[in-house]
Enzyme design. Sequence first.
Site, PDB file in Angstrom:
ATOM      1  N   HIS A  50     -17.108  17.114  12.160  1.00  0.00           N
ATOM      2  CA  HIS A  50     -18.277  17.479  11.353  1.00  0.00           C
ATOM      3  C   HIS A  50     -18.909  18.784  11.805  1.00  0.00           C
ATOM      4  O   HIS A  50     -20.115  18.982  11.631  1.00  0.00           O
ATOM      5  CB  HIS A  50     -19.308  16.352  11.399  1.00  0.00           C
ATOM      6  N   ARG A  75     -13.198  14.943  19.587  1.00  0.00           N
ATOM      7  CA  ARG A  75     -12.943  14.218  18.347  1.00  0.00           C
ATOM      8  C   ARG A  75     -12.250  15.160  17.377  1.00  0.00           C
ATOM      9  O   ARG A  75     -12.801  16.174  16.975  1.00  0.00           O
ATOM     10  CB  ARG A  75     -14.227  13.674  17.725  1.00  0.00           C
ATOM     11  N   ASP A  89      -2.652  20.513  23.899  1.00  0.00           N
ATOM     12  CA  ASP A  89      -2.160  21.743  24.509  1.00  0.00           C
ATOM     13  C   ASP A  89      -3.313  22.631  24.966  1.00  0.00           C
ATOM     14  O   ASP A  89      -3.176  23.415  25.907  1.00  0.00           O
ATOM     15  CB  ASP A  89      -1.275  22.515  23.531  1.00  0.00           C
ATOM     16  N   GLU A 153     -14.875   2.404  11.616  1.00  0.00           N
ATOM     17  CA  GLU A 153     -16.053   2.860  10.893  1.00  0.00           C
ATOM     18  C   GLU A 153     -16.337   2.103   9.599  1.00  0.00           C
ATOM     19  O   GLU A 153     -17.236   2.500   8.848  1.00  0.00           O
ATOM     20  CB  GLU A 153     -15.905   4.355  10.582  1.00  0.00           C
ATOM     21  N   ASP A 179     -21.171   5.647   9.687  1.00  0.00           N
ATOM     22  CA  ASP A 179     -20.278   5.331   8.571  1.00  0.00           C
ATOM     23  C   ASP A 179     -20.199   3.837   8.322  1.00  0.00           C
ATOM     24  O   ASP A 179     -20.061   3.395   7.175  1.00  0.00           O
ATOM     25  CB  ASP A 179     -18.884   5.906   8.837  1.00  0.00           C
TER      26      ASP A 179
END
Length: 276
Positions: A50, A75, A89, A153, A179
């Site tokens: 987000h 996240r 990575d 969620e 959510d």
Amino acid sequence: MEPKMNVFLNLVRNHQGNAPLGSWIMSASPLVAEAMGHAGFEWAVVDMEHTPLDMMEVIHILQAVAGTKMLPVVRVPWNDKVTIKRVLDAGATTVLVPFVQNADEARQAVSAMLYPPLGQRGMAAMSRASRFGTTPNYLQNANQFMCVIVQLETPEAIAQLEAIAAVPGIDALFIGPGDLSASMGHVGNAAHPDVIQLIQDAVNRAHAAGKWVGTVGGTPSMVRQYREMGFDFVAIASDLAFLVRSAQAAVQELSGPASQNAPVATAAIEQNKEVY
């Protein structure tokens, strides 16, 4: 599968007393992230879902918080193996995968996190994760340092909790109250009794399945409640939420009594709803 030696899992496993306290990094600013680390948080979600964060900005934030005690949990925007590969990575070792609905999606997340033969993570000898090829036997040992956290969620995901938890390689679960409350018809009100009841049920079932479980609360009172409910790691608000709340408080204090047209965010905070 070999025992995990992940630093975030060690924090949760070895913490004495209250569940480790984290926050959310949404400002996309390495400087703000570093300041949050020095503020005393034990961990934080570096949020790509987000926020406008791109890969180089993730790297800059990981570099910034490396000088603090705050452990980063990245996240990713979605359960996508290409994005997960690039985040790993870049040097992340703990990844939070959003909106996992069932065991198949959980297996997909684990596969993206681990090198063969346990997964499908693509190999690169020269990456920040391996300290640019200077870490001895990185490719052979990397799997045991990874932590996979999947986010539940919706009520449908909660219903599949045991199946998700049983997937080999899933290290912890994360309940997303924002959510979840919205999917239950209580938009913006994670403190609704029906939502709290389902969350408590999820915590109990996660522990019965042998998994740690975390969440995020918008206010100190919600975080205290989540700790009392048995969560193993809890975040509060975000860097932007702290900034906006403090700014609003200063403006209101210096502008006289709050009007009836107070900002929506302030009203939500006063009602103990989730703003983060």
